[in-house]
Enzyme design. Structure first.
Site, PDB file in Angstrom:
ATOM      1  N   ARG A   1      35.798  39.304  37.777  1.00  0.00           N
ATOM      2  CA  ARG A   1      37.354  39.543  37.793  1.00  0.00           C
ATOM      3  C   ARG A   1      37.581  40.392  36.778  1.00  0.00           C
ATOM      4  NH1 ARG A   1      38.127  34.200  34.394  1.00  0.00           N
ATOM      5  NH2 ARG A   1      36.029  33.933  34.412  1.00  0.00           N
TER       6      ARG A   1
ATOM      7  N   ASP B   1      32.818  30.486  40.128  1.00  0.00           N
ATOM      8  CA  ASP B   1      34.428  30.241  39.798  1.00  0.00           C
ATOM      9  C   ASP B   1      34.715  29.308  40.812  1.00  0.00           C
ATOM     10  OD1 ASP B   1      34.401  31.488  37.302  1.00  0.00           O
ATOM     11  OD2 ASP B   1      35.380  33.173  37.891  1.00  0.00           O
TER      12      ASP B   1
ATOM     13  N   TYR C   1      28.322  40.671  45.602  1.00  0.00           N
ATOM     14  CA  TYR C   1      29.538  40.096  45.906  1.00  0.00           C
ATOM     15  C   TYR C   1      30.423  40.887  46.668  1.00  0.00           C
ATOM     16  CZ  TYR C   1      28.565  37.520  41.462  1.00  0.00           C
ATOM     17  OH  TYR C   1      28.236  36.544  40.530  1.00  0.00           O
TER      18      TYR C   1
ATOM     19  N   ASP D   1      42.394  36.061  38.520  1.00  0.00           N
ATOM     20  CA  ASP D   1      42.141  35.808  39.882  1.00  0.00           C
ATOM     21  C   ASP D   1      43.402  35.120  40.173  1.00  0.00           C
ATOM     22  OD1 ASP D   1      42.118  32.925  38.782  1.00  0.00           O
ATOM     23  OD2 ASP D   1      39.991  33.331  38.520  1.00  0.00           O
TER      24      ASP D   1
END
Length: 307
Positions: free
Chosen positions: A183, A50, A78, A92
């Site tokens: 997310r 993203d 991540y 987000d």
């Protein structure tokens, strides 16, 4: 007099760039910038990040694009910061706040909730995503104020580690299967804690066997007088596969797409069946499936022949 447009001649560039994608760029925008610097004819990325996310974005050029699907299927790791207490419409920092709640959670509360999300779980894809219905991306519907029914999909959270908590910010380390939306994971954790949440930061640090080691920024690439030197070889994508070395004659037959019976040759054959990377000397020839009775079946081939 108007000068005729001269089409730019691109180079045949083969290799992999481990790009440290910055905040604010889409994965495709980052690819276009890198492709322009390298003057590469053919390029592709290996799964999107993203715009608000940073970190490892492997970019494939030339022959490396033949093997990019392996990274699309690979597990990913991540580092993320979850902002508890505020929910946004995108999940987000790019979205608008849609709910604010008090945050009264302890380390013990967090650990108990995290345990619920480890292993195989079902996850509902977000509306702000590139998934499509009737040829139209979900995010296009979302921007029109339309919310579609979405079916939950199975994903696997291999590791979900507590890193730090300074209210309202919760830092986590996540390793997950393909198709996982961090997310959504952050939102679901916030909802399970009773306060809601959105992602404040997201950084990818591993894709399959590729890590942040050797990663470069766009600024470093653009400033390098020899940017091609920053590319890793094509087989950097295949380092987790066992290697098979072929003789001159077998290499020719392999590149013609022939199945090879390795058991009859003086060749070191991996003990386990499955996917392998195939070489002639230092030259990567492609990938293959090693089958029963040491049969080597070509899969994806490099477009050149050994000398």
């Amino acid at each position: 007099m108007k000068q005729p447009h001269v089409k730019r001649v691109r180079d045949l560039v083969d290799g992999v760039l481990l790009l440290d994608k910055p905040v604010g760029l889409s994965s495709n925008d980052a690819l276009i910038k890198a492709k322009r610097v390298l003057n590469a004819k053919k390029a592709g990325h290996t799964g999107t990040l993203d715009p608000f996310a940073t970190g490892l974005l492997p970019l494939c050029f030339g022959e490396a694009t033949k093997f990019s699907q392996d990274l699309l299927e690979a597990d990913k790791t991540y580092e993320t910061t979850v902002h508890l207490g505020i929910s946004t419409n995108t999940g987000d920092t790019e979205g608008e706040a849609i709910a604010t709640r008090d945050v009264n959670v302890t380390r013990e509360d967090i650990e108990a909730v995290l345990a619920q999300f480890r292993g195989p779980i079902m996850q509902v894809p977000p509306m702000y995503s590139a998934l499509k219905r009737d040829g139209k991306a979900y995010y296009e519907y979302a921007r029109e104020g339309i919310t579609l029914e979405r079916e939950a999909r199975p994903v696997t959270i291999h590791t979900l580690e507590f890193v730090a908590y300074e209210a309202p910010f919760l830092k986590l380390l996540v390793t997950c299967s393909k198709g996982t939306y961090i997310r959504v994971l952050g939102e679901d954790i916030g909802n399970a804690l009773g306060c809601g949440a959105h992602l404040n930061a997201l950084r990818r640090i591993q894709v399959g066997a590729l890590t942040v080691e050797g990663m470069v920024t766009l600024e470093t690439l653009q400033a390098n007088a020899a940017p091609l030197s920053m590319l890793a070889p094509v087989d950097a994508l295949l380092s987790s596969f066992p290697a098979v070395q072929l003789t001159d004659e077998l290499a020719k037959r392999f590149l013609n797409g022939q199945r090879l019976a390795l058991g009859k040759e003086d060749i070191a054959v991996p003990q386990q069946q499955g996917r392998v990377r195939v070489y002639h000397g230092d030259a990567l020839l492609g990938t293959a499936n090693l089958q029963e009775f040491s049969i080597l079946a070509p899969e994806r081939l490099i477009a050149f022949k050994p000398d």
